[in-house]
Design a protein around this motif. Structure first.
Motif, PDB file in Angstrom:
ATOM      1  N   CYS A 123      47.190  49.270 105.751  1.00  0.00           N
ATOM      2  CA  CYS A 123      48.600  48.853 105.694  1.00  0.00           C
ATOM      3  C   CYS A 123      48.639  47.371 105.324  1.00  0.00           C
ATOM      4  CB  CYS A 123      49.288  49.071 107.032  1.00  0.00           C
ATOM      5  SG  CYS A 123      49.151  50.750 107.659  1.00  0.00           S
ATOM      6  N   PRO A 124      48.755  47.066 104.021  1.00  0.00           N
ATOM      7  CA  PRO A 124      48.705  45.654 103.606  1.00  0.00           C
ATOM      8  C   PRO A 124      49.913  44.870 104.114  1.00  0.00           C
ATOM      9  CG  PRO A 124      49.297  47.055 101.763  1.00  0.00           C
ATOM     10  CD  PRO A 124      48.946  47.971 102.885  1.00  0.00           C
ATOM     11  N   SER A 125      49.645  43.602 104.469  1.00  0.00           N
ATOM     12  CA  SER A 125      50.735  42.750 104.935  1.00  0.00           C
ATOM     13  C   SER A 125      51.113  41.719 103.887  1.00  0.00           C
ATOM     14  CB  SER A 125      50.315  42.040 106.232  1.00  0.00           C
ATOM     15  OG  SER A 125      49.129  41.299 106.020  1.00  0.00           O
ATOM     16  N   VAL A 126      50.446  41.781 102.716  1.00  0.00           N
ATOM     17  CA  VAL A 126      50.749  40.841 101.625  1.00  0.00           C
ATOM     18  C   VAL A 126      51.068  41.631 100.362  1.00  0.00           C
ATOM     19  CG1 VAL A 126      49.336  38.951 102.544  1.00  0.00           C
ATOM     20  CG2 VAL A 126      48.280  40.664 101.094  1.00  0.00           C
ATOM     21  N   GLU A 127      51.837  41.017  99.483  1.00  0.00           N
ATOM     22  CA  GLU A 127      52.242  41.730  98.273  1.00  0.00           C
ATOM     23  C   GLU A 127      51.093  41.829  97.268  1.00  0.00           C
ATOM     24  OE1 GLU A 127      55.974  40.885  96.453  1.00  0.00           O
ATOM     25  OE2 GLU A 127      56.817  40.095  98.305  1.00  0.00           O
ATOM     26  N   ASN A 128      50.243  40.833  97.263  1.00  0.00           N
ATOM     27  CA  ASN A 128      49.181  40.780  96.261  1.00  0.00           C
ATOM     28  C   ASN A 128      47.980  41.617  96.707  1.00  0.00           C
ATOM     29  OD1 ASN A 128      47.389  40.203  94.286  1.00  0.00           O
ATOM     30  ND2 ASN A 128      47.369  37.978  94.593  1.00  0.00           N
ATOM     31  N   LEU A 129      47.818  42.795  96.125  1.00  0.00           N
ATOM     32  CA  LEU A 129      46.727  43.694  96.512  1.00  0.00           C
ATOM     33  C   LEU A 129      45.446  43.432  95.725  1.00  0.00           C
ATOM     34  CD1 LEU A 129      48.643  47.090  96.686  1.00  0.00           C
ATOM     35  CD2 LEU A 129      47.991  45.646  98.585  1.00  0.00           C
ATOM     36  N   ILE A 130      45.526  42.609  94.689  1.00  0.00           N
ATOM     37  CA  ILE A 130      44.402  42.476  93.756  1.00  0.00           C
ATOM     38  C   ILE A 130      43.153  41.946  94.456  1.00  0.00           C
ATOM     39  CG2 ILE A 130      43.583  41.262  91.672  1.00  0.00           C
ATOM     40  CD1 ILE A 130      46.523  41.269  90.737  1.00  0.00           C
ATOM     41  N   ASN A 131      43.329  40.963  95.357  1.00  0.00           N
ATOM     42  CA  ASN A 131      42.176  40.280  95.947  1.00  0.00           C
ATOM     43  C   ASN A 131      41.283  41.182  96.798  1.00  0.00           C
ATOM     44  OD1 ASN A 131      42.999  37.912  94.793  1.00  0.00           O
ATOM     45  ND2 ASN A 131      44.199  37.262  96.568  1.00  0.00           N
ATOM     46  N   PHE A 132      41.821  42.249  97.312  1.00  0.00           N
ATOM     47  CA  PHE A 132      41.008  43.056  98.235  1.00  0.00           C
ATOM     48  C   PHE A 132      40.977  44.543  97.867  1.00  0.00           C
ATOM     49  CE2 PHE A 132      45.264  42.386  99.954  1.00  0.00           C
ATOM     50  CZ  PHE A 132      45.721  43.672 100.065  1.00  0.00           C
ATOM     51  N   LYS A 133      41.759  44.929  96.852  1.00  0.00           N
ATOM     52  CA  LYS A 133      41.878  46.346  96.518  1.00  0.00           C
ATOM     53  C   LYS A 133      40.535  46.944  96.104  1.00  0.00           C
ATOM     54  CE  LYS A 133      44.728  49.461  93.788  1.00  0.00           C
ATOM     55  NZ  LYS A 133      45.784  49.545  92.767  1.00  0.00           N
ATOM     56  N   ASP A 134      39.793  46.245  95.223  1.00  0.00           N
ATOM     57  CA  ASP A 134      38.506  46.765  94.755  1.00  0.00           C
ATOM     58  C   ASP A 134      37.521  46.887  95.915  1.00  0.00           C
ATOM     59  OD1 ASP A 134      39.430  46.971  92.229  1.00  0.00           O
ATOM     60  OD2 ASP A 134      38.570  45.080  91.512  1.00  0.00           O
ATOM     61  N   LYS A 135      37.548  45.879  96.798  1.00  0.00           N
ATOM     62  CA  LYS A 135      36.623  45.884  97.939  1.00  0.00           C
ATOM     63  C   LYS A 135      36.873  47.098  98.821  1.00  0.00           C
ATOM     64  CE  LYS A 135      34.709  42.691 101.298  1.00  0.00           C
ATOM     65  NZ  LYS A 135      34.758  41.326 101.858  1.00  0.00           N
ATOM     66  N   LEU A 136      38.157  47.393  99.048  1.00  0.00           N
ATOM     67  CA  LEU A 136      38.511  48.539  99.888  1.00  0.00           C
ATOM     68  C   LEU A 136      38.115  49.851  99.225  1.00  0.00           C
ATOM     69  CD1 LEU A 136      42.031  47.389 101.093  1.00  0.00           C
ATOM     70  CD2 LEU A 136      40.066  47.813 102.566  1.00  0.00           C
ATOM     71  N   ASN A 137      38.408  49.963  97.927  1.00  0.00           N
ATOM     72  CA  ASN A 137      38.092  51.210  97.208  1.00  0.00           C
ATOM     73  C   ASN A 137      36.589  51.460  97.148  1.00  0.00           C
ATOM     74  OD1 ASN A 137      40.649  52.268  96.579  1.00  0.00           O
ATOM     75  ND2 ASN A 137      40.924  50.728  94.969  1.00  0.00           N
TER      76      ASN A 137
END
Length: 991
Positions: A123-137
């Motif tokens: 459940c992201p709390s920030v609008e910018n998903l780019i910084n952590f999206k790849d790491k999570l996937n």
């Protein structure tokens, strides 16, 4: 299946941050016809096992997880299977073992894990998903993005699911939720304004945040891949005991048992067969290592000279336990049954409980921690819940209620209603008035009662584990760095962990101190295992009712029964304590009558005479039930124990089944149908109240040890008792009074005896200095140091006072020492030392200049009056040493021999006159509006509470004053084994 938005639920085990109890959650799921329940508290998993257990009982699929706060949002991790459970249990343990949460360190540990068997909801709390999206996937194979009320506008991923946090189930619960947050944050309710309304949403409301079909599709995906049972790996997690011979544990256990049989010269056929039977069961159930670990623990205690009890519970019925030194009772000699402890038919794990002297219990825990390692030994968590009193106090504070009103409300809660809010209200008109005055307080208080507030530590329970503990049960940091299970004890056995109770028993500490004092005073070493168990004088002491300080036997009711029963053996002590319980008490008069009668026609069947003869035809023990079932109906002892348990629990279905089998088998054994039914009803009548003989005998042995020591080493026994009640003025006074009655001389506190304990020497019981009020531990340590380094200073009153004045002696301390007789050893009266206080305290400089240890000044010779001695002793000690004021007056009373002492009031309905002083008065209004009172009175031997009803109080209230000495006529009463009295009349006021 039905949709649900309970994906990110927080239970009440997120202390004071959620109102949702697991049981209420299950009710909610059933009510809404939801057959799946998600569970994911923040950081911890305290309630996970409880929820899973409840869910399965209600045919609800439990999905178990845990949630964490990351630097860029919240993540909920659900276990797909037991492998996944081990991962989330480890992570919960990792963060719960931090002194303070370090998010950066936790995230590093998080990304080291394998998440193949995990479902992640981020459940992201920030609008910018780019910084952590790849790491999570890259990290999570099964990753979903959680829609919340905060991020739904900008979260546009494919695998989305509604995962807003839910901390209460119904919209109406917001008030309760707000109250507990106020309590948690130490705010007023009206100061808590930033709470999101997070509860279960209806289908219509959910549409505002997410496409329902997408949500349901992803929910079904998750539910379909999660296994039904993730917490349990269906193994028993015993440690393997590292024996010195490197033998398989079975072989090692068998060897040491057989060796011990030889050592004890018990290698007869009977003992060999019993040992073989027990080992066979132990091996089949896989418990050999458990016995070895417990035995090792006890051997270590003996090595450290820590006193261990003779046994506790049904484990005392095991020959293996006896041979390993776990218990001190030969079960064959005492007629104890192994099957009561352990049998194949009963598939519960064995639970060996051990008593250690309570002042050294921690050393045992430290040994186990050191030997088996941090990851394999743990204490057990308990949960402290909000009680009625605290609920009223907490709610009173957050609603800003006057503290006097809050105190008045909480005082209405007592032992009779402390567990029932409605009863507390119905019992008290005062509470009802406050409820009308503060309705919100009572509404909130009633709702929060029972919510867990914080964790505690189980008083005795520990567990051992062959794997890293967090693979089986999530842990948290406990006392002294020892891990603690996050689950409470009720859920440990199911996941393969055996609870062992390592208990601290105060009476063992007292016994150990008696043994030490006896050695100091008489140079005699007493071996409790070798003392005679038929000491004639010991049983005379018990039959005389002199039971003060004796384990389990000192209550007035128990003492009275011991005297009536004329106990003459350890077994008779066991029978007494087994009968002296609610229910069995009804059989005491019958038992006494039969014991004191010469007739023997009370055995229901001659075939059972050897089983029932020792208890005069009355079934006292559960073991007797088992033996009768075996004798009459050929039940195995293992099966007989199952029947016994069914009878005790009044399990009607099982009892009907067993009854038919019992009667059929009894008939085969040549009993008539009528006799078989008679025997069944006879067993049934007693089985509910039957006590565990193994436990009764073991604990009676502790009572006997204490009685033996009291009989043969009375002064040392009382010194140990007195050392155990330092600061308890009432018990100290009682024990000193009994010592005097037994002819012992008592030395009051003396400056030349700077001890912290009572001890016996040269036929005197010596009192310590630390019983004097106002002395304090620091000043006492100062006196001890002077005594060690400059003993000559104590030869003279003035030199010691000079030395003390340089080291913290103040005028109040001087007065305390004088008034309690600490300077009596120098030959001056206390009055003289008080009258010449200024002269004495001003001599310091002069004594330093002359440097004469034999310095003397002339002081007048005056005697102390007994009355003034008593007055000041009571003030500075809380009790009397030299003489009791009542004793001085009693000697002058006419017909004093007709007056009862309080200590002789040991049973109900004694009408007598007593000479007492009034220590306290509490008046109250009775239900008819009249004024009555409760009066605390005392004499030289004890104190009691006397009830004065309104009709009597009206006539004599002018005579009821504090410190008034009077002769009163009373009628004794007994409530909860405590003697009190009813005032009948005031006979005489003594001026």
């Amino acid at each position: 299946m039905s949709y649900s938005n309970l994906l990110n639920i927080k239970s009440c085990f997120n202390f004071l941050k959620s109102t949702i109890k697991p049981q209420d959650y299950i009710v909610f799921l059933n009510k809404n016809k939801l057959n799946v329940g998600f569970y994911s508290d923040l950081n911890t998993m305290y309630g996970a096992a409880e929820f899973e257990n409840l869910a399965k009982k209600n045919n609800i699929k439990p999905i178990i997880g845990v949630s964490f706060k990351l630097t860029y949002g919240d993540i909920v991790l659900y276990a797909i299977n037991n492998k996944g459970y081990k991962v989330i249990s480890y992570l919960s343990s990792f963060i719960s073992n931090m002194d303070r949460i370090d998010s950066e360190l936790f995230e590093k540990e998080l990304y080291k894990q394998s998440f193949e068997n995990i479902i992640a909801i981020f459940c992201p709390s920030v609008e910018n998903l780019i910084n952590f999206k790849d790491k999570l996937n890259n990290c999570f194979k099964n990753l979903y993005y959680g829609i919340t009320k905060q991020n739904y506008k900008y979260l546009k991923e494919n695998k989305i699911i509604y995962a807003n946090q839910i901390s209460y189930l119904y919209e109406d619960d917001f008030f309760e939720y707000k109250v507990i947050n106020a309590i948690s944050e130490a705010k007023l309710v009206n100061e808590v304004n930033d709470l999101e309304k997070d509860f279960y949403l209806s289908n219509e409301d959910l549409k505002n945040y997410i496409d329902i079909d997408t949500h349901n599709k992803n929910m079904n995906e998750i539910i379909s891949i999660v296994e039904d049972d993730v917490i349990n790996d269906f193994k028993t997690h015993f440690l393997t005991y590292p024996n010195a011979l490197n033998m398989p544990s079975k072989n090692y256990l068998e060897k040491i048992c057989n060796d011990k049989l030889d050592d004890l010269k018990l290698n007869t056929q009977e003992y060999k067969e019993r040992l073989s039977l027990e080992l066979d069961v132990i091996f089949k159930m896989g418990f050999e290592d458990y016995f070895l670990i417990v035995s090792d623990m006890i051997n270590k205690a003996k090595e450290l000279n820590i006193l261990v009890g003779p046994g506790r519970g049904s484990a005392a019925g095991s020959l293996v336990s006896y041979l390993l030194g776990i218990t001190k009772l030969d079960p064959i000699k005492w007629g104890l049954l192994f099957e009561r402890f352990l049998n194949i038919d009963r598939v519960t794990l064995p639970d060996i409980d051990i008593d250690f002297q309570d002042d050294r219990r921690e050393e045992i825990l430290e040994y186990l921690f050191s030997k088996y390692g941090k990851n394999h030994f743990a204490t057990i968590t308990t949960f402290q819940t909000i009680g009625i009193k605290n609920a009223l106090r907490d709610c009173g504070r957050v609603f800003e209620i006057d503290i006097d009103d809050v105190n008045h409300m909480s005082k209405q809660i007592n032992d009779r209603n402390i567990l029932d809010f409605d009863k507390a209200l119905s019992d008290s008109k005062i509470l009802q008035k406050y409820q009308n005055k503060y309705p919100q307080v009572f509404e909130a208080a009633k709702k929060i009662v029972g919510l867990p507030r914080q964790t505690g530590t189980h008083a005795a329970g520990v567990v051992f584990c062959d794997e890293n503990l967090w693979d089986i049960v999530p842990t948290k940091v406990g006392i002294s760095g020892i891990l603690q299970t996050q689950y409470s004890m009720n859920y440990l056995e199911n996941i393969g962990l055996i609870k062992t109770d390592i208990l601290g028993l105060r009476n063992l500490s007292i016994i150990q101190e008696v043994l030490k004092l006896v050695y100091q005073s008489k140079k005699v070493r007493i071996d409790l295992d070798r003392i005679e168990l038929n000491d004639k004088n010991t049983f005379e002491l018990l039959r005389s009712g002199d039971t003060t300080g004796i384990f389990q036997l000192e209550s007035n009711g128990m003492t009275d029964v011991l005297m009536q029963m004329k106990v003459n053996s350890v077994e008779e002590i066991a029978i007494t304590s087994s009968l002296f319980r609610p229910g069995p008490k009804e059989n005491i008069p019958l038992y006494i009558k039969r014991k004191n009668s010469k007739t023997k026609n009370y055995i229901i069947d001659s075939n059972l005479e050897d089983i029932l003869d020792s208890t005069y035809g009355i079934i006292v023990y559960q073991e007797q039930v088992m033996e009768i079932l075996k004798r009459v109906a050929n039940f195995s002892l293992g099966k007989a124990d199952i029947v016994r348990r069914a009878m005790g629990k009044k399990d009607a279905k099982l009892m009907d089944q067993f009854k038919n089998e019992f009667i059929q088998n009894a008939i085969k054994n040549n009993y008539t149908d009528i006799k078989a039914n008679e025997l069944w009803h006879y067993i049934e009548r007693f089985a509910e109240y039957g006590f565990n003989k193994s436990h009764a005998i073991a604990y009676s042995l502790i009572g006997y040890w204490m009685a033996y020591l009291k009989t043969n080493y009375k002064a040392e026994f009382y010194c140990a008792l007195l050392n155990g009640v330092l600061g308890n003025e009432s018990k100290t006074s009682k024990y000193l009074s009994e010592l005097k009655k037994n002819g012992y001389n008592i030395n009051g506190p003396s400056i030349k005896n700077p001890n912290s304990i009572y001890y016996f020497s040269n036929n005197f019981v010596n009192m310590p200095l630390n019983i004097i009020k106002g002395i304090g531990p620091e000043f006492l340590n100062t006196i001890k140091k002077i005594y060690i380094n400059n003993k000559k200073a104590f030869d003279n009153l003035f030199t010691i006072i000079a030395e003390l004045l340089k080291n913290g002696l103040t005028e109040p301390r001087y007065l305390a020492l004088v008034y309690t007789g600490a300077f009596d050893c120098y030959g001056y009266s206390r009055k003289v030392l008080i009258d010449n206080k200024n002269t004495i305290l001003n001599l310091t400089d002069f004594i330093d200049i002359t440097n004469e240890n034999e310095f003397e000044i002339d002081l007048p010779e005056e005697k102390d009056s007994p009355e003034s001695l008593a007055l000041y002793e009571k003030e500075y000690l809380g009790f009397y040493i030299s003489s009791h004021p009542l004793t001085l007056i009693r000697e002058k009373l006419v017909n004093k021999e007709k007056l009862f002492y309080i200590s002789n009031l040991k049973k109900e309905n004694i009408v007598c006159e007593v000479f007492v002083t009034i220590d306290n008065i509490v008046t109250k209004t009775d239900k008819n509006g009249g004024q009555m009172c409760f009066v605390d009175v005392s004499d030289e031997t004890g104190e009691i509470i006397v009830t004065v009803f309104a009709s009597v109080y009206e006539k004599i209230k002018e005579q009821i004053k504090l410190d008034q000495k009077l002769i009163i006529r009373i009628k004794s009463q007994v409530f909860n084994n405590k003697v009190g009295a009813l005032l009948l009349d005031v006979v005489k006021v003594i001026k």
